[in-house]
Design a protein around this motif. Structure first.
Motif, PDB file in Angstrom:
ATOM      1  N   HIS A 199    -112.975 -33.573   6.313  1.00  0.00           N
ATOM      2  CA  HIS A 199    -111.912 -33.900   7.261  1.00  0.00           C
ATOM      3  C   HIS A 199    -110.730 -32.937   7.102  1.00  0.00           C
ATOM      4  CE1 HIS A 199    -109.555 -37.389   9.335  1.00  0.00           C
ATOM      5  NE2 HIS A 199    -109.566 -36.289  10.040  1.00  0.00           N
ATOM      6  N   ARG A 200    -110.345 -32.667   5.867  1.00  0.00           N
ATOM      7  CA  ARG A 200    -109.236 -31.712   5.617  1.00  0.00           C
ATOM      8  C   ARG A 200    -109.554 -30.337   6.178  1.00  0.00           C
ATOM      9  NH1 ARG A 200    -108.488 -34.397   0.665  1.00  0.00           N
ATOM     10  NH2 ARG A 200    -109.922 -32.985  -0.368  1.00  0.00           N
ATOM     11  N   ASN A 236    -116.197 -36.853   2.480  1.00  0.00           N
ATOM     12  CA  ASN A 236    -115.595 -37.150   3.777  1.00  0.00           C
ATOM     13  C   ASN A 236    -114.169 -36.612   3.859  1.00  0.00           C
ATOM     14  OD1 ASN A 236    -115.577 -38.592   6.400  1.00  0.00           O
ATOM     15  ND2 ASN A 236    -114.068 -39.885   5.389  1.00  0.00           N
ATOM     16  N   LYS A 237    -113.381 -36.854   2.830  1.00  0.00           N
ATOM     17  CA  LYS A 237    -111.990 -36.370   2.826  1.00  0.00           C
ATOM     18  C   LYS A 237    -111.944 -34.849   2.857  1.00  0.00           C
ATOM     19  CE  LYS A 237    -109.814 -40.307   0.535  1.00  0.00           C
ATOM     20  NZ  LYS A 237    -109.145 -40.786  -0.687  1.00  0.00           N
ATOM     21  N   LYS A 294    -115.129 -38.646  -1.332  1.00  0.00           N
ATOM     22  CA  LYS A 294    -114.563 -37.311  -1.597  1.00  0.00           C
ATOM     23  C   LYS A 294    -115.081 -36.285  -0.589  1.00  0.00           C
ATOM     24  CE  LYS A 294    -113.838 -37.844  -6.556  1.00  0.00           C
ATOM     25  NZ  LYS A 294    -114.284 -37.421  -7.891  1.00  0.00           N
ATOM     26  N   ASP A 313    -114.467 -39.796  11.779  1.00  0.00           N
ATOM     27  CA  ASP A 313    -114.683 -40.395  10.458  1.00  0.00           C
ATOM     28  C   ASP A 313    -115.653 -41.562  10.617  1.00  0.00           C
ATOM     29  OD1 ASP A 313    -114.569 -41.723   8.029  1.00  0.00           O
ATOM     30  OD2 ASP A 313    -112.424 -41.384   7.765  1.00  0.00           O
TER      31      ASP A 313
END
Length: 157
Positions: free
Chosen positions: A122-123, A118-119, A116, A135
């Motif tokens: 990244h967003r 990482n996402k 979560k 990533d």
């Protein structure tokens, strides 16, 4: 043709602290500031406000320690927002996202948190031209789990 940067600032947690100097590019002056155990917010606060130019490329690796200190994903995302604002003063930001540590293999709760995080990070970086998000989540998993960085907890030989 893009001209190579003349100055790199590598700043972050122990993953930055233990990068071997042999991995640094020879075409640029490299400044390394690694703080073992640092959170993303602590790293952001350590980014110098002087001595760097618009030509500096900023390489940041942080966020993995946030969970260990009990910080929420929202806390980490707010720190990323601060980093994004600061990064506008530099030529480019390369952000190395959090990775699963080898000892998390049997910890499903922590692995879900890292996914979560990482996402979310990244967003935050998506569609910002001067930011490259790398990533690294599964960097030391599967076939890569026995490379020196994974075996030595981020330290290279």
């Amino acid at each position: 043709m893009e001209i190579l940067p003349r100055k790199l600032l590598l700043i972050g947690d122990s993953d930055i602290a233990y990068w071997p100097s042999s991995a640094y590019p020879s075409h640029a002056a490299v400044e390394v500031n690694g703080y073992s155990g640092a959170t993303l917010d602590q790293v952001v606060k350590k980014i110098p406000s002087t001595g760097l130019t618009r030509e500096t490329v900023l390489v940041v690796c942080a966020g993995e320690n946030d969970y260990g200190y009990g910080l929420s994903i929202q806390d980490s995302l707010e720190a990323m927002d601060k980093l994004i604002l600061i990064s506008k003063n530099f030529r480019h930001l390369i952000f190395l996202g959090p990775k699963f540590e080898p000892w998390l293999n049997d910890d499903a709760t922590s692995r879900k948190h890292y996914i979560k995080l990482n996402k979310g990070l990244h967003r935050r970086c998506k569609d910002i031209n001067h930011i490259t998000y790398v990533d690294c989540l599964t960097m030391f998993c599967g076939e890569t789990k026995n490379i020196p960085g994974a075996v030595l907890g981020g330290k290279d030989k």
